[in-house]
Design a protein around this motif. Structure first.
Motif, mmCIF file in Angstrom:
data_model
loop_
_atom_site.group_PDB
_atom_site.id
_atom_site.type_symbol
_atom_site.label_atom_id
_atom_site.label_comp_id
_atom_site.label_asym_id
_atom_site.label_seq_id
_atom_site.Cartn_x
_atom_site.Cartn_y
_atom_site.Cartn_z
ATOM 1 N N ILE A 3 0.875 -1.164 0.000
ATOM 2 C CA ILE A 3 0.000 0.000 0.000
ATOM 3 C C ILE A 3 0.912 1.214 0.000
ATOM 4 O O ILE A 3 1.841 1.297 0.795
ATOM 5 N N GLN A 4 0.642 2.141 -0.912
ATOM 6 C CA GLN A 4 1.464 3.344 -0.930
ATOM 7 C C GLN A 4 0.611 4.583 -1.164
ATOM 8 O O GLN A 4 -0.405 4.525 -1.831
ATOM 9 N N ASN A 5 1.063 5.678 -0.574
ATOM 10 C CA ASN A 5 0.434 6.960 -0.833
ATOM 11 C C ASN A 5 1.032 7.462 -2.135
ATOM 12 O O ASN A 5 2.153 7.941 -2.160
ATOM 13 N N TRP A 6 0.265 7.306 -3.219
ATOM 14 C CA TRP A 6 0.784 7.663 -4.524
ATOM 15 C C TRP A 6 0.866 9.176 -4.685
ATOM 16 O O TRP A 6 1.764 9.704 -5.303
ATOM 17 N N SER A 7 -0.107 9.868 -4.121
ATOM 18 C CA SER A 7 -0.091 11.329 -4.108
ATOM 19 C C SER A 7 -0.789 11.769 -2.829
ATOM 20 O O SER A 7 -1.177 10.941 -2.008
ATOM 21 N N GLU A 8 -0.968 13.056 -2.700
ATOM 22 C CA GLU A 8 -1.587 13.588 -1.489
ATOM 23 C C GLU A 8 -2.985 13.021 -1.249
ATOM 24 O O GLU A 8 -3.399 12.826 -0.119
ATOM 25 N N THR A 27 -6.200 -4.045 6.010
ATOM 26 C CA THR A 27 -5.231 -2.976 6.301
ATOM 27 C C THR A 27 -5.576 -1.704 5.535
ATOM 28 O O THR A 27 -5.551 -0.607 6.094
ATOM 29 N N VAL A 28 -5.906 -1.847 4.250
ATOM 30 C CA VAL A 28 -6.269 -0.684 3.423
ATOM 31 C C VAL A 28 -7.504 0.005 3.989
ATOM 32 O O VAL A 28 -7.552 1.230 4.102
ATOM 33 N N THR A 29 -8.509 -0.782 4.355
ATOM 34 C CA THR A 29 -9.746 -0.216 4.899
ATOM 35 C C THR A 29 -9.463 0.579 6.172
ATOM 36 O O THR A 29 -9.966 1.692 6.336
ATOM 37 N N GLU A 30 -8.636 0.034 7.047
ATOM 38 C CA GLU A 30 -8.286 0.746 8.285
ATOM 39 C C GLU A 30 -7.527 2.035 7.970
ATOM 40 O O GLU A 30 -7.779 3.077 8.569
ATOM 41 N N MET A 31 -6.618 1.971 7.009
ATOM 42 C CA MET A 31 -5.833 3.144 6.618
ATOM 43 C C MET A 31 -6.737 4.240 6.048
ATOM 44 O O MET A 31 -6.609 5.410 6.407
ATOM 45 N N VAL A 32 -7.667 3.846 5.164
ATOM 46 C CA VAL A 32 -8.579 4.817 4.562
ATOM 47 C C VAL A 32 -9.506 5.402 5.628
ATOM 48 O O VAL A 32 -9.790 6.596 5.628
ATOM 49 N N ARG A 33 -9.950 4.561 6.559
ATOM 50 C CA ARG A 33 -10.819 5.047 7.632
ATOM 51 C C ARG A 33 -10.089 6.092 8.474
ATOM 52 O O ARG A 33 -10.642 7.139 8.811
ATOM 53 N N ASP A 34 -8.821 5.839 8.793
ATOM 54 C CA ASP A 34 -8.031 6.785 9.588
ATOM 55 C C ASP A 34 -7.742 8.063 8.816
ATOM 56 O O ASP A 34 -7.798 9.156 9.348
ATOM 57 N N ARG A 35 -7.439 7.902 7.550
ATOM 58 C CA ARG A 35 -7.078 9.040 6.700
ATOM 59 C C ARG A 35 -8.308 9.839 6.296
ATOM 60 O O ARG A 35 -8.277 11.062 6.291
ATOM 61 N N GLY A 36 -9.341 9.118 5.891
ATOM 62 C CA GLY A 36 -10.624 9.739 5.607
ATOM 63 C C GLY A 36 -10.821 10.396 4.260
ATOM 64 O O GLY A 36 -11.879 10.307 3.692
ATOM 65 N N LYS A 60 -17.000 -3.310 1.632
ATOM 66 C CA LYS A 60 -16.847 -2.423 2.795
ATOM 67 C C LYS A 60 -15.952 -1.240 2.441
ATOM 68 O O LYS A 60 -16.241 -0.098 2.798
ATOM 69 N N LEU A 61 -14.854 -1.539 1.721
ATOM 70 C CA LEU A 61 -13.934 -0.474 1.310
ATOM 71 C C LEU A 61 -14.637 0.502 0.370
ATOM 72 O O LEU A 61 -14.500 1.717 0.513
ATOM 73 N N ARG A 62 -15.412 -0.023 -0.571
ATOM 74 C CA ARG A 62 -16.147 0.832 -1.504
ATOM 75 C C ARG A 62 -17.112 1.753 -0.767
ATOM 76 O O ARG A 62 -17.209 2.939 -1.050
ATOM 77 N N LYS A 63 -17.829 1.207 0.213
ATOM 78 C CA LYS A 63 -18.782 2.019 0.990
ATOM 79 C C LYS A 63 -18.050 3.118 1.760
ATOM 80 O O LYS A 63 -18.468 4.271 1.758
ATOM 81 N N LEU A 64 -16.948 2.757 2.384
ATOM 82 C CA LEU A 64 -16.162 3.719 3.153
ATOM 83 C C LEU A 64 -15.665 4.857 2.264
ATOM 84 O O LEU A 64 -15.816 6.028 2.596
ATOM 85 N N VAL A 65 -15.090 4.511 1.117
ATOM 86 C CA VAL A 65 -14.566 5.515 0.190
ATOM 87 C C VAL A 65 -15.713 6.350 -0.384
ATOM 88 O O VAL A 65 -15.641 7.579 -0.437
ATOM 89 N N GLY A 66 -16.800 5.683 -0.776
ATOM 90 C CA GLY A 66 -17.956 6.379 -1.350
ATOM 91 C C GLY A 66 -18.633 7.321 -0.370
ATOM 92 O O GLY A 66 -19.065 8.407 -0.742
ATOM 93 N N ASP A 67 -18.711 6.907 0.896
ATOM 94 C CA ASP A 67 -19.328 7.754 1.925
ATOM 95 C C ASP A 67 -18.564 9.058 2.115
ATOM 96 O O ASP A 67 -19.117 10.049 2.574
ATOM 97 N N CYS A 68 -17.280 9.047 1.786
ATOM 98 C CA CYS A 68 -16.447 10.253 1.882
ATOM 99 C C CYS A 68 -16.477 11.057 0.582
ATOM 100 O O CYS A 68 -15.773 12.049 0.443
ATOM 101 N N GLY A 69 -17.263 10.580 -0.400
ATOM 102 C CA GLY A 69 -17.370 11.287 -1.671
ATOM 103 C C GLY A 69 -16.203 11.034 -2.608
ATOM 104 O O GLY A 69 -15.911 11.844 -3.491
ATOM 105 N N HIS A 70 -15.518 9.918 -2.424
ATOM 106 C CA HIS A 70 -14.360 9.607 -3.254
ATOM 107 C C HIS A 70 -14.611 8.353 -4.079
ATOM 108 O O HIS A 70 -15.655 7.722 -3.970
ATOM 109 N N ARG A 71 -13.606 7.989 -4.881
ATOM 110 C CA ARG A 71 -13.765 6.857 -5.801
ATOM 111 C C ARG A 71 -12.803 5.725 -5.481
ATOM 112 O O ARG A 71 -11.673 5.960 -5.058
ATOM 113 N N LEU A 72 -13.287 4.514 -5.742
ATOM 114 C CA LEU A 72 -12.492 3.298 -5.646
ATOM 115 C C LEU A 72 -12.422 2.740 -7.054
ATOM 116 O O LEU A 72 -13.453 2.472 -7.669
#
Length: 111
Positions: A3-8, A27-36, A60-72
């Motif tokens: 998993i890498q932060n490709w950009s900001e 791990t990715v889901t937890e990271m995205v949840r923390d980062r938001g 679950k990851l899709r829902k988390l990302v989508g709820d923040c208005g972002h794309r998976l």
């Protein structure tokens, strides 16, 4: 792999094969949840087939990302895995492109 932060605002995930795939998704889901606040690109290059448990984690990851208005965005999805997405009706839920360069370019144009 990894998993890498490709950009900001974009996280790039290179998935391993099963059974490690499920742990990586957790791990990715937890990271995205923390980062938001980020878009997520998931590279399936190393994945031949996916289990129902990993499908659940992807949802679950899709829902988390989508709820923040972002794309998976998924890329380099093998035919067998695409078939699973199609059979389960998830091909219309997940956004899929050919490779990670297309995925990153798509997110950067919109973002």
């Amino acid at each position: 792999m990894g998993i890498q932060n490709w950009s900001e605002d974009i996280v790039l995930v290179d998935l391993p094969q099963e059974p490690e795939l499920g742990d990586e998704l957790k791990t990715v889901t937890e990271m995205v949840r923390d980062r938001g606040d980020c878009e997520v690109v998931v590279d399936f290059s190393e994945v031949d087939i996916i289990t129902s448990s990993s499908l659940s984690k992807l949802l679950k990851l899709r829902k988390l990302v989508g709820d923040c208005g972002h794309r998976l965005v998924f890329c380099s999805v093998a035919p067998a895995t695409k078939g699973i997405f199609t059979i389960t009706g998830l091909d219309g839920i997940f956004e899929m492109v050919d490779d990670k360069f297309v995925a990153l370019a798509t997110l950067q144009m919109v973002g």
